[in-house]
Design a protein around this motif. Structure first.
Motif, PDB file in Angstrom:
ATOM      1  N   TYR A 113       0.815  -1.215   0.000  1.00  0.00           N
ATOM      2  CA  TYR A 113       0.000   0.000   0.000  1.00  0.00           C
ATOM      3  C   TYR A 113       0.850   1.267   0.000  1.00  0.00           C
ATOM      4  O   TYR A 113       0.431   2.318   0.468  1.00  0.00           O
ATOM      5  N   SER A 114       2.094   1.147  -0.496  1.00  0.00           N
ATOM      6  CA  SER A 114       2.941   2.331  -0.678  1.00  0.00           C
ATOM      7  C   SER A 114       3.869   2.052  -1.850  1.00  0.00           C
ATOM      8  O   SER A 114       3.954   0.922  -2.312  1.00  0.00           O
ATOM      9  N   THR A 115       4.551   3.101  -2.300  1.00  0.00           N
ATOM     10  CA  THR A 115       5.461   2.872  -3.431  1.00  0.00           C
ATOM     11  C   THR A 115       6.893   3.231  -3.069  1.00  0.00           C
ATOM     12  O   THR A 115       7.829   2.876  -3.758  1.00  0.00           O
ATOM     13  N   ASP A 116       7.029   3.964  -1.950  1.00  0.00           N
ATOM     14  CA  ASP A 116       8.327   4.464  -1.527  1.00  0.00           C
ATOM     15  C   ASP A 116       9.066   3.402  -0.712  1.00  0.00           C
ATOM     16  O   ASP A 116       8.591   2.308  -0.530  1.00  0.00           O
TER      17      ASP A 116
ATOM     18  N   VAL B 258       6.662  -0.611  12.028  1.00  0.00           N
ATOM     19  CA  VAL B 258       6.815  -0.589  10.567  1.00  0.00           C
ATOM     20  C   VAL B 258       6.126   0.670  10.033  1.00  0.00           C
ATOM     21  O   VAL B 258       4.944   0.882  10.252  1.00  0.00           O
ATOM     22  N   VAL B 259       6.914   1.518   9.364  1.00  0.00           N
ATOM     23  CA  VAL B 259       6.383   2.812   8.914  1.00  0.00           C
ATOM     24  C   VAL B 259       6.409   2.878   7.389  1.00  0.00           C
ATOM     25  O   VAL B 259       7.455   2.678   6.769  1.00  0.00           O
ATOM     26  N   ASP B 260       5.224   3.145   6.808  1.00  0.00           N
ATOM     27  CA  ASP B 260       5.221   3.359   5.361  1.00  0.00           C
ATOM     28  C   ASP B 260       4.667   4.743   5.038  1.00  0.00           C
ATOM     29  O   ASP B 260       4.047   5.396   5.881  1.00  0.00           O
ATOM     30  N   TYR B 261       4.917   5.188   3.816  1.00  0.00           N
ATOM     31  CA  TYR B 261       4.499   6.538   3.396  1.00  0.00           C
ATOM     32  C   TYR B 261       3.536   6.400   2.217  1.00  0.00           C
ATOM     33  O   TYR B 261       3.677   7.039   1.189  1.00  0.00           O
ATOM     34  N   GLY B 262       2.561   5.516   2.411  1.00  0.00           N
ATOM     35  CA  GLY B 262       1.668   5.160   1.304  1.00  0.00           C
ATOM     36  C   GLY B 262       0.291   5.775   1.416  1.00  0.00           C
ATOM     37  O   GLY B 262       0.120   6.882   1.941  1.00  0.00           O
ATOM     38  N   ILE B 263      -0.717   5.009   0.969  1.00  0.00           N
ATOM     39  CA  ILE B 263      -2.074   5.560   0.838  1.00  0.00           C
ATOM     40  C   ILE B 263      -2.760   5.800   2.176  1.00  0.00           C
ATOM     41  O   ILE B 263      -3.709   6.565   2.264  1.00  0.00           O
ATOM     42  N   GLY B 264      -2.294   5.124   3.235  1.00  0.00           N
ATOM     43  CA  GLY B 264      -2.916   5.296   4.543  1.00  0.00           C
ATOM     44  C   GLY B 264      -4.281   4.640   4.632  1.00  0.00           C
ATOM     45  O   GLY B 264      -4.777   4.066   3.656  1.00  0.00           O
ATOM     46  N   ILE B 265      -4.867   4.739   5.820  1.00  0.00           N
ATOM     47  CA  ILE B 265      -6.170   4.104   6.067  1.00  0.00           C
ATOM     48  C   ILE B 265      -7.092   5.173   6.647  1.00  0.00           C
ATOM     49  O   ILE B 265      -6.705   5.861   7.595  1.00  0.00           O
ATOM     50  N   PRO B 266      -8.296   5.351   6.077  1.00  0.00           N
ATOM     51  CA  PRO B 266      -9.221   6.335   6.651  1.00  0.00           C
ATOM     52  C   PRO B 266      -9.463   6.048   8.132  1.00  0.00           C
ATOM     53  O   PRO B 266      -9.559   4.883   8.531  1.00  0.00           O
TER      54      PRO B 266
ATOM     55  N   SER C  40      -2.636   5.703  11.463  1.00  0.00           N
ATOM     56  CA  SER C  40      -2.544   5.975  10.038  1.00  0.00           C
ATOM     57  C   SER C  40      -3.164   7.320   9.700  1.00  0.00           C
ATOM     58  O   SER C  40      -4.102   7.766  10.362  1.00  0.00           O
ATOM     59  N   THR C  41      -2.635   7.969   8.681  1.00  0.00           N
ATOM     60  CA  THR C  41      -3.245   9.180   8.156  1.00  0.00           C
ATOM     61  C   THR C  41      -3.436   8.968   6.666  1.00  0.00           C
ATOM     62  O   THR C  41      -2.478   8.632   5.959  1.00  0.00           O
ATOM     63  N   GLU C  42      -4.687   9.142   6.235  1.00  0.00           N
ATOM     64  CA  GLU C  42      -4.996   8.896   4.829  1.00  0.00           C
ATOM     65  C   GLU C  42      -4.139   9.791   3.939  1.00  0.00           C
ATOM     66  O   GLU C  42      -3.996  10.983   4.199  1.00  0.00           O
ATOM     67  N   GLY C  43      -3.540   9.201   2.940  1.00  0.00           N
ATOM     68  CA  GLY C  43      -2.733   9.970   2.005  1.00  0.00           C
ATOM     69  C   GLY C  43      -1.308  10.224   2.494  1.00  0.00           C
ATOM     70  O   GLY C  43      -0.474  10.729   1.748  1.00  0.00           O
ATOM     71  N   GLU C  44      -1.017   9.905   3.758  1.00  0.00           N
ATOM     72  CA  GLU C  44       0.337  10.155   4.281  1.00  0.00           C
ATOM     73  C   GLU C  44       1.085   8.882   4.619  1.00  0.00           C
ATOM     74  O   GLU C  44       2.293   8.772   4.425  1.00  0.00           O
ATOM     75  N   GLY C  45       0.367   7.914   5.168  1.00  0.00           N
ATOM     76  CA  GLY C  45       1.048   6.670   5.492  1.00  0.00           C
ATOM     77  C   GLY C  45       0.538   6.013   6.751  1.00  0.00           C
ATOM     78  O   GLY C  45      -0.378   6.514   7.408  1.00  0.00           O
TER      79      GLY C  45
END
Ligand code: ADP
Length: 256
Positions: free
Chosen positions: A162-165, A182-190, A237-242
């Motif tokens: 759910y991320s590309t970075d 585990v930290v990602d910078y992807g689409i996040g979850i509403p 999670s923050t939507e649009g941030e990760g």
């Protein structure tokens, strides 16, 4: 013949027994309901790939021999849907396995090297960047090696899916727990979906999850495994941030 003697119970004791009995029946009922729901959801999930396989098999039967292009397309589709069913049934078994409380194979695990080894394998398999940060090289926990590896893989697989970075993983030494974050910078979850993602088969975006090979069972399995280890899984999670997923596991107590 042997006689069974029934002791004289007081009314209070009988009431207590009845309450306990009713509670047990209630729990059995809830378990049965959960199992029925699982069978219904699982059948539903299997239906789509099976329908695709069946239609392509029909197409092959009608036009496969004359048309090489159709044959190839059908074989590809059948193979891909069959792989999906295979992955799903493996997940069903994992889920069943982790709903049982007792079968952990506990050994002492040195977390830094354990994680490093898994991340090195995943970096190669996914061709993605996983950056591992840790200060405490001595953290150990008691855990079932295979199951712990499975939780870590589920979490990293999601972060990558759910991320590309690149993603970052932190191994942290908290008061009672070792924490893998585990930290990602992807689409996040509403925000309002976060509590649902641990439900069996729940996916925020069904189409996207299907496209990436998701079954909606990963986090349910991860949660069960963490519970078996007296640990916890937390999601921010923050939507649009990760998204940040934390795996909390009780540390091995020092005896000295
Ligand atoms: P799936 O196989 O669909 O990934 P999971 O049970 O592992 O199933 O996750 C459930 C849902 O939670 C996913 O479909 C996705 O919508 C959401 N999710 C899980 N992890 C992440 C993440 N790191 N970033 C964004 N969404 C996530």
């Amino acid at each position: 013949p042997k006689r069974i003697s029934i002791q004289h119970e007081t009314k209070d004791e009988l009431t207590k027994m009845a309450v306990t009995f009713n509670r047990m029946i209630g729990r059995l009922d809830a378990n049965l309901e959960r199992q029925k729901q699982f069978i219904s959801d699982a059948s539903h999930e299997l239906k789509t790939p099976l329908t695709v396989i069946k239609s392509y098999a029909d197409l092959l039967r009608r036009r496969g021999i004359q048309n090489a292009e159709i044959t190839l397309e059908a074989i590809e589709a059948i193979h891909s849907e069959a792989t999906r069913i295979q992955r799903m049934t493996e997940r069903f078994l994992d889920l069943a396995n982790t709903e049982l409380e007792h079968d952990l194979d506990l050994i002492s695990i040195h977390l830094a090297s354990f994680c490093e080894k898994i991340f090195n394998q995943l970096k190669i398999a996914y061709k993605r960047e996983i950056i591992f940060h840790y200060d405490n090289d001595a953290l150990t926990i008691m855990a079932d090696e295979l199951k712990l590896k499975q939780v870590i893989i589920i979490t990293i697989d999601n972060a990558l899916k759910y991320s590309t970075d690149r993603i970052d993983v932190y191994l942290e030494d908290h008061e009672h727990n070792a924490v893998i974050r585990v930290v990602d910078y992807g689409i996040g979850i509403p925000h309002n979906e976060i509590e649902n993602i641990f439900e069996r088969f729940y996916r925020v975006d069904k189409a996207r999850s299907r496209a990436t090979g998701g079954t909606g069972l990963g986090l349910s399995i991860a949660k069960n495994i963490m519970k078996q280890h007296h640990g916890e899984i937390k999601v921010k999670s923050t939507e649009g941030e990760g998204t940040e997923v934390e795996l909390h596991l009780p540390k091995t107590q020092k005896t000295d």
